[in-house]
Design an enzyme around this catalytic site. Structure first.
Site, mmCIF file in Angstrom:
data_model
loop_
_atom_site.group_PDB
_atom_site.id
_atom_site.type_symbol
_atom_site.label_atom_id
_atom_site.label_comp_id
_atom_site.label_asym_id
_atom_site.label_seq_id
_atom_site.Cartn_x
_atom_site.Cartn_y
_atom_site.Cartn_z
ATOM 1 N N LYS A 44 32.743 -27.182 22.065
ATOM 2 C CA LYS A 44 34.081 -27.742 21.912
ATOM 3 C C LYS A 44 35.144 -26.733 22.361
ATOM 4 C CE LYS A 44 34.618 -30.461 18.478
ATOM 5 N NZ LYS A 44 34.548 -30.805 17.046
ATOM 6 N N ARG B 271 38.007 -27.247 13.202
ATOM 7 C CA ARG B 271 36.760 -27.946 13.578
ATOM 8 C C ARG B 271 35.660 -26.938 13.881
ATOM 9 N NH1 ARG B 271 40.552 -31.444 16.503
ATOM 10 N NH2 ARG B 271 40.112 -33.656 16.055
ATOM 11 N N GLY C 133 25.640 -32.873 11.209
ATOM 12 C CA GLY C 133 25.119 -32.273 9.981
ATOM 13 C C GLY C 133 25.940 -31.094 9.559
ATOM 14 N N MET D 282 29.923 -29.162 9.028
ATOM 15 C CA MET D 282 31.281 -29.529 8.700
ATOM 16 C C MET D 282 31.950 -29.994 9.969
ATOM 17 S SD MET D 282 34.568 -27.514 7.366
ATOM 18 C CE MET D 282 35.468 -27.846 8.892
ATOM 19 N N ARG E 99 33.078 -33.415 26.601
ATOM 20 C CA ARG E 99 31.736 -32.836 26.664
ATOM 21 C C ARG E 99 30.852 -33.740 27.500
ATOM 22 N NH1 ARG E 99 30.094 -34.029 20.329
ATOM 23 N NH2 ARG E 99 30.565 -36.246 20.418
ATOM 24 N N HIS F 92 -6.586 -34.789 14.918
ATOM 25 C CA HIS F 92 -7.437 -35.728 15.647
ATOM 26 C C HIS F 92 -6.663 -36.980 16.028
ATOM 27 C CE1 HIS F 92 -10.424 -39.023 15.902
ATOM 28 N NE2 HIS F 92 -11.088 -38.118 16.595
ATOM 29 N N ARG G 146 -12.802 -34.623 28.679
ATOM 30 C CA ARG G 146 -13.511 -34.211 27.458
ATOM 31 C C ARG G 146 -14.748 -35.066 27.280
ATOM 32 N NH1 ARG G 146 -7.648 -34.079 24.892
ATOM 33 N NH2 ARG G 146 -7.654 -35.841 26.308
ATOM 34 N N ARG H 155 -15.129 -30.739 31.073
ATOM 35 C CA ARG H 155 -15.492 -29.764 30.048
ATOM 36 C C ARG H 155 -16.806 -30.187 29.397
ATOM 37 N NH1 ARG H 155 -11.637 -28.928 24.971
ATOM 38 N NH2 ARG H 155 -12.532 -30.928 24.396
ATOM 39 N N GLU I 279 -9.631 -19.711 25.489
ATOM 40 C CA GLU I 279 -9.066 -20.259 24.245
ATOM 41 C C GLU I 279 -9.345 -19.362 23.053
ATOM 42 O OE1 GLU I 279 -10.719 -24.206 23.691
ATOM 43 O OE2 GLU I 279 -12.590 -23.652 24.638
ATOM 44 N N SER J 182 -9.036 -22.118 32.623
ATOM 45 C CA SER J 182 -8.104 -23.121 32.135
ATOM 46 C C SER J 182 -7.728 -22.718 30.713
ATOM 47 C CB SER J 182 -8.751 -24.501 32.163
ATOM 48 O OG SER J 182 -7.829 -25.452 31.675
ATOM 49 N N GLY K 179 -6.851 -23.031 27.173
ATOM 50 C CA GLY K 179 -6.892 -24.023 26.103
ATOM 51 C C GLY K 179 -5.928 -23.550 25.040
ATOM 52 N N THR K 180 -4.659 -23.903 25.229
ATOM 53 C CA THR K 180 -3.633 -23.289 24.387
ATOM 54 C C THR K 180 -3.640 -23.820 22.955
ATOM 55 O OG1 THR K 180 -2.076 -24.846 25.360
ATOM 56 C CG2 THR K 180 -2.100 -22.624 26.251
ATOM 57 N N ASN K 181 -4.266 -24.978 22.714
ATOM 58 C CA ASN K 181 -4.373 -25.426 21.316
ATOM 59 C C ASN K 181 -5.204 -24.425 20.526
ATOM 60 O OD1 ASN K 181 -3.126 -27.697 22.187
ATOM 61 N ND2 ASN K 181 -4.892 -29.049 21.938
ATOM 62 N N ASP K 182 -6.422 -24.192 21.000
ATOM 63 C CA ASP K 182 -7.297 -23.282 20.272
ATOM 64 C C ASP K 182 -6.785 -21.847 20.345
ATOM 65 O OD1 ASP K 182 -9.072 -24.900 19.044
ATOM 66 O OD2 ASP K 182 -10.525 -24.925 20.669
ATOM 67 N N CYS L 217 -4.736 -26.654 30.013
ATOM 68 C CA CYS L 217 -5.065 -28.024 29.645
ATOM 69 C C CYS L 217 -4.840 -28.277 28.165
ATOM 70 C CB CYS L 217 -6.496 -28.365 30.040
ATOM 71 S SG CYS L 217 -7.716 -27.344 29.207
ATOM 72 N N TYR M 140 -1.645 -24.974 37.927
ATOM 73 C CA TYR M 140 -1.389 -26.341 37.494
ATOM 74 C C TYR M 140 -1.293 -26.425 35.977
ATOM 75 C CZ TYR M 140 -6.327 -26.634 36.176
ATOM 76 O OH TYR M 140 -7.544 -26.416 35.584
#
Lengths: 885, 885
Positions: B26, B96, B105, B107, B340, B456, B562, B618, B745, B764, B766-769, B831, B851
């Site tokens: 602002k 403001r 959320g 003031m 804005r 899952h 998978r 895999r 991973e 590759s 495996g960023t989850n694990d 992946c 990739y």
């Protein structure tokens, strides 16, 4: 050109004792003895490099090996004045394996190689003893047939036995030359029948068959298993020793024997061994005839005995250690076939070490380096009486050292009840959980069907100093029927068993035990170790009993006081559960208020005992569901006891259930989400510390935050912790010094250690969890595949027993480097199980930790291992300095 | 000296639009508008640095702030020719908040600040309108009382309402000056009664109270929650804008309004907005009076409207984007209070982007950078009709985007049955497991009470492109009674609900849905993106349906197929179980022989669809127990079906139980210990590939080994894999090209990537694990404490949604550097779930992956995000080049 073959004896000095890696222990020492002009039959050694080549190249040999062996054999023929395969005067050889470390389970020995249907006549002629010659030939066929061609030795024995029965002959000595000749024929037929191949007549074919067999035996399942159990790398490989034969079986002026230059059981300086007249080496081992004590040789073979005593002297002086030797006497002439450092009991090892130092033979440094730190365990725990007859019925992991025997019980409650009646019991469980703690306390030992070296049972038992065999997969427990199967044995509650947590073995019935005793030698050696080591040694302890034991074993502080073990105490678990199950803040605070004085008392006692030594207290770590009852029956019992609703408890238990508790809501995650728990603990610590300080005892608490992964977690908790400290200090009008630190047990913590270090005064590496997370490997589940992983060489050693230096070690090095970059004075220690493992301690020395912390019982091991690591580090520096200069 | 205060208007040009971080959105735009000589009331901005200081210093201010504010106020007084607190002609101000990003959320606004019992008379005198003045005063007390002093707005409203009822008044306009004066008195009494404090009369006290309130509102729960939901860092802080008041409520020649320079719903180039005559800003929002469409202004306030049209033009031209503006007209004079960039729907965003590029206002690069990649999701899934009335009954995680409605079912079987009857159903589960797959297929959407963004349910639903709300903690499911509670709502099987997986909200009943449609604008923008991006985008897909969808959305291959999803297929699960439960090798081989043709068919179809694009397969990854029945009933059913003994199945299930399955016997650990499973899979791949090749379709399989931590694991599996390949090639008399790679991973894999890279052609990530292990954080359990962790700033964002660059990212960088050191041509991709997250893609671009691979539905998002990352990377390079030059 690579040199694959090293000759010894007859003037050749290609090798020496320092070349054990290349020549194997046997080959290196044969070369060394030959160089000392001791009477060693000449021969040559094919190096361990050939073994490595063999396995890297689909079991083929370097192209120039054949020629080098042929040249060495020609040279050996010249030295001996005989020719290999000569029908008039054949050179016979022995072929033996010999790895850099002693390796049972491999092909041992083929004697008399070179005999065939032609050369036998030369041997008869030269020896003038046809019976001896045919006996030697049949021995050769039997040994070669067995170890090279795969015909089972007992099938040969069966032929011999049948012959003796048929002819009513009792002793082999009664068998005539002609009879042996017939047996040779029968043996050869056996080989042909079983293998479809003729027994090789060509000595060259015999020789290469034996060489192949030695190298092949490096990978037999037995050898692989032995290496895994004994932490021996498969990369070492074996050498092959080919040596001119000498004969102990040519008559009464011949013989063979084995001896130790000192007593290997006690370490006393007495010549110790046994021999057999007119025998070949394998007869001593086979046990067909009973050998005589070595001292009898002075009567039977006085000249050779005198020579042998000289050799004893020479070898001990030269190798400056107790030797285990093998010899043969051929027509009163002594030949040395082997010498090696003698295996000995821990007690003997200490006595020898002290004696050799006193005798001026070795320095204290050398004495320390020769001891096996791991072996000290023997001295600290009951052991099986080595003279006892035993029946092994199963095998698990050596989870916590020491032996114990007692009646089988299947539940913790039963253990407690029976122990209260004065009985010794062994608690047998599929796996243990925190609810079993009281039963583990009551039992003499613990046996589990599942779980690894760092399973709950193993960790708790080690902490208690109680024998434990864990993950004994062959055990099937039927809890309902109160019985279990161990292999072929069906056992029931009340049956007596013995477990040996130092070997992982389970025995049927009661095996007599030998109680440990700490000798003066032990104290002497520990004194030397303390003078040498740089690493401090602390203990993991949370009970007054453990703390006292830790001090007695020389701990210099407590490196890990696990407060949850206090929570699991049966007398408190109710309050702990009430605290967890509380429906509102007030009820929780009320439960905590009941726990506070008890925690304070815990810490008071420990501070009092430790008398000013640092005490590292880890705030609550395990997930809360570990404290709750789980079965419907247990939930009902707790509901009845407390008046809580069954459904509420069950819902909360379900609520707290986790798929992967190891990666769940635990450690500082608890502290951040349930601040009141940590606040109670911190208050208890400071109140206790000030109370104890006022009794005149120094106190130095180090408060440790578990499972932090980010600096923000530490910031949040540190702020609260300091607030509680300030509150207590102002209430008590007194303050104390303390440190705040964190565990490094997550890869992220190691990778971001610079940020974490800026917030704390110390790091303690929690290598159990760091191993679990870095390798993505649950310690409790790894037993499913770890045996296969060790067998296939994925890991050289169980990474939960010995630190995975390459992976986990890298994280530790990163954490140290980054930690120091932002806080150069940060204190560094380790409190995982690896803190008591000698190999891992070597690494901790190298990377410059300040202390290791381990179970009280492992403190002496760690002291010795730390001394060894210090000495090696100093030697490395010297070596490098020398290279630079 | 730090500059904490920036003035705008009246010739001051301290700030501009580029200073949004410092001045807030602002403040920066007010400064910019003032610099453009647009009619902005003068004022000044207190910077976000003050906010940071405030929170770093226990809510105190820099020592020189007071003076800087006083100076700015004096300068403002001079510009306006009025004085703050002047009883004759008081300067009134608005206060403001204004953060660098839009932040509901917090003031919002206090207007008319400076009024008190004295200055009110000055305002009456200057305006000549006592009614207006008293109304302004009561508005000030109400706003200030509410947002600064914490008196609830409705309590003020209640007083006003009571007055109107008592006097039978309907509209505020009927209230007289005197009445307003009485209401002011009543309001002040309310404040005193509720807070115990007098309403502040001192304008300076009012001013600092309002400033305090703005800064304090940065950390209100609502603001914190909003930031967490919207991935906004708490470090940004807010600025405070203080501006001379202008009045839209001084008569019929006054007014106030909001407008968009184009339609924010459709993106069409029409002026769009609404206004109110004789009103202050909050009246438009409050909804007491119905605003008029902006076009009516040409009639009511023609002069101001003409000016406003000019401003519209100027702002769009200047900011080169659609603007969302606020304005006030005081006595026919237009004042601009805010501008804005306008929020817009995804469809509008695309249309505007294409239009602005066509109009030559912005480049394609700029257009791409302005789009929110995440927002594209809206275009690919059904969404709730924005015009519908809805009843939100619960909230979970936005696990898989899109909205769905249907009848509640509690079991997968029920879902299948009801769906077969043509009903739409929502499958409601505590959590899902592989056994629920058929029910998930049959359902329109999935709702779970537990589990995180990568549970899952979430992962499978995203894979299926099916809406899913996971971890809705307020849901209590009673499976037995087939009912559930969601907050206050009791629901039973068959009741209708609607879920919105894009927002995580759960609605009562059927909410009308709007079906997605891909516009030409979408294709145009995707074309630009494809031209810009360096990163390739692949999809995670294992079914023909998914593979086709992936191609349709522009995937350039499959990055993760998978194979276990094929195993879970209801038609195969029996064979899979038989294979696992086999008592001997033969039975296992038999079960595998039945699975082989089915797996081959799976791969054939996918190879055929992908038509020569790379397909990364895999090998089997999850622990075997995931495939087995667990409840006694399910075990019995399977026993009946197959004739296996119940006990055998149960024992095997128990045997395979794991404490921490995520760290257990899975991934390549399965392949090493049960070689026949991988061998079957590999055979299926190669047989399928050659079959497809023979139909004339190109095939390029990349075989991927999961969960490797050591080079040895890869060596072992690679050798077996190559053997199977050779076998198939020789059977088929034909060979194909393929690659072998590994997932990275585990932290150890990253740390030892040089050794692993020497064995494989691709990595590759495996960023989850890798996130789970690096952070020691179970994705399925983290919902217990993740909300608290986000709130307390431990993580800025859920590390399972957006990559933890600092920790996990470090491991990726280490792996890339080490991997390339031993294999400079190694292919690198990702992946994990992060492959479809725009913020994470930015990191993947930076570290040079080849990739990313993600759910088919996220492919367009990834294409756009990849383009944005490419452009930013190029800009960074330019910037650096410029700096160097």
């Amino acid at each position: 050109m690579n040199k694959w073959v090293y000759a010894f004896g007859g003037g050749d000095r290609d090798g020496n004792a320092s070349m054990r890696e290349l020549l194997g222990g046997k080959g290196a020492n044969l070369a060394e003895m030959a160089s000392l002009d001791l009477p060693v039959p000449s021969g040559f050694t094919i190096t361990t490099d050939v073994c490595s080549y063999f396995y890297k190249h689909k079991k083929s040999y370097p192209s120039d090996l054949k020629q080098q062996v042929a040249d060495a054999l020609t040279s050996l023929e010249q030295k001996m004045g005989m020719r290999f395969g000569d029908v008039n005067d054949p050179l016979l050889v022995s072929v033996r394996s010999g790895a850099p470390v002693s390796m049972p389970g491999m092909m041992d020995t083929v004697l008399n190689l070179g005999l065939n249907d032609d050369t036998i006549h030369g041997l008869i002629k030269k020896s003038g003893d046809a019976r001896f010659a045919w006996d030697s030939y049949r021995r050769f066929i039997q040994m070669y047939g067995d170890v090279v061609m795969g015909v089972h030795g007992s099938d040969f024995e069966a032929i011999l036995l049948a012959f003796k029965q048929k002819n009513d002959i009792e002793n082999d000595t009664e068998i005539t030359s002609e009879a042996w000749q017939n047996i040779v024929t029968a043996y050869k037929k056996l080989v042909k029948d079983q293998t479809g191949k003729d027994f090789p007549n060509d000595p060259q074919e015999q020789l290469w068959g034996a060489i192949d067999a030695v190298f092949a035996s490096w990978m037999t399942p037995r050898a692989v298993t032995y290496r895994n159990i004994n932490d021996i790398s498969a990369d070492l490989g074996t050498a092959v020793n080919i040596q001119a034969m000498v004969f102990g079986n040519m008559g009464a002026d011949c013989g063979t024997g084995v001896a130790f230059t000192r007593d290997p059981a006690t370490g006393e300086n007495v010549f110790y061994g046994e021999y057999l007249i007119n025998a070949q080496g394998e007869d001593v081992v086979a046990g067909i005839r009973t050998p005589q004590p070595i001292s009898d040789m002075s009567r039977d073979l006085p000249k050779a005995y005198k020579e042998l005593l000289d050799v004893r002297q020479t070898l001990e002086q030269h190798f400056r250690d107790v030797q285990d030797i093998e010899f043969t006497i051929q027509q009163n002439k002594l030949y040395m076939l082997q010498t090696r450092a003698a295996k000995r009991t821990a007690a003997a090892a200490l006595k020898v070490a002290v004696a050799l130092v006193e005798e001026g033979m070795i320095t204290k440094e050398e004495a320390l380096l020769r001891l096996q730190a791991q072996q000290l365990d023997q001295l600290l725990h009951p052991t099986l009486d080595p003279k006892a007859n035993t029946t092994v019925i199963g095998k698990g992991l050596e989870a916590s050292p020491g032996a114990a025997c007692g009646e089988i019980v299947f539940t913790a409650d039963e253990a407690e009840e029976q122990a209260a009646l004065g009985k010794s019991v062994i608690l047998c469980r599929i796996e243990t959980s925190p609810e079993d703690i009281h039963g583990m306390h009551a039992a003499k030992g613990i046996l589990t069907a599942r779980g690894g070296m760092t399973s709950h049972a193993a960790v708790v038992a080690r902490g208690m100093g109680k024998p434990c065999v864990s993950g004994a997969g062959s055990i099937i427990i039927d809890l309902k029927k109160k019985r279990m199967r161990v292999g072929d044995f069906a056992l029931k509650e009340g049956d007596m068993i013995t477990i040996d947590g130092s070997t992982g073995k389970v025995y049927f019935g009661r095996v007599p035990l030998v109680e440990p005793e700490l000798s003066d030698d032990f104290e002497t050696v520990m004194g030397w170790a303390d003078a040498e080591r740089r690493l401090k040694v602390r203990a993991n302890a949370e009970t007054p009993k453990d703390a006292r034991m830790a001090l007695q074993f020389g701990a210099e502080g407590i490196g890990l006081c696990r407060t949850e073990h206090m929570f699991f105490d049966p007398s408190r678990i109710r309050r702990v559960r009430e605290m967890i199950l509380a429906k509102d803040h007030e009820t929780r605070m009320d439960a905590l208020a009941h726990l506070l004085p008890e925690q304070r008392q815990d810490f008071s006692e420990i501070f009092d005992i430790m008398n000013g030594l640092p005490v590292t207290i880890r705030l609550l770590d395990p997930p809360l569901h570990e404290f709750l009852p789980h079965s419907s029956a247990d939930i009902q019992e707790f509901a009845d006891e407390t008046g809580m609703e069954f459904d509420h408890i069950r819902n909360r238990v379900q609520d707290l259930h986790e798929f992967n508790p190891m990666l769940g809501h635990r450690g500082c995650r608890l502290g951040i989400t349930f601040p009141e728990i940590y606040e109670m603990q911190i208050r208890a610590i400071f109140e206790a510390a000030i109370d104890i300080l006022n009794t005149g005892t120094k106190v130095f608490p180090e408060i440790m935050i578990p499972l932090a992964g980010t600096a923000q977690e530490i910031k949040i908790l540190k702020q609260r912790l300091e607030q509680v400290a300030e509150d207590v200090f102002s209430e008590k009008q007194q303050s104390i010094d303390y440190l705040i630190g964190t565990m490094i047990e997550l890869p992220r913590a190691a990778l971001c250690a610079d940020e974490l270090a800026a917030e704390v005064s110390f790091f303690s590496f929690g290598t159990n969890d760091l191993t679990q997370t870095a390798l993505g490997l649950s310690r409790d589940d790894s037993s499913h595949f770890m045996p296969s992983y060790l067998e296939q060489g994925v890991f050289e050693r169980d990474p939960f027993a010995t630190l995975d230096v390459e992976g986990v070690g890298q994280l530790i090095e990163i954490a140290i480097q980054k930690g120091r970059s932002s806080n150069k004075n940060i204190k560094l220690g380790v409190c995982g199980e690896h803190g008591g493992d000698p190999k891992s301690i070597q690494f901790f020395e190298k990377v410059g930790l300040e202390y290791v912390s381990c179970s009280p019982f492992r403190v002496p091991i760690a002291r010795l291992a730390a001394a060894q690591a210090s000495i090696r580090a100093r030697q490395d520096v010297k070596l490098k300095t020398r290279k630079v200069a």
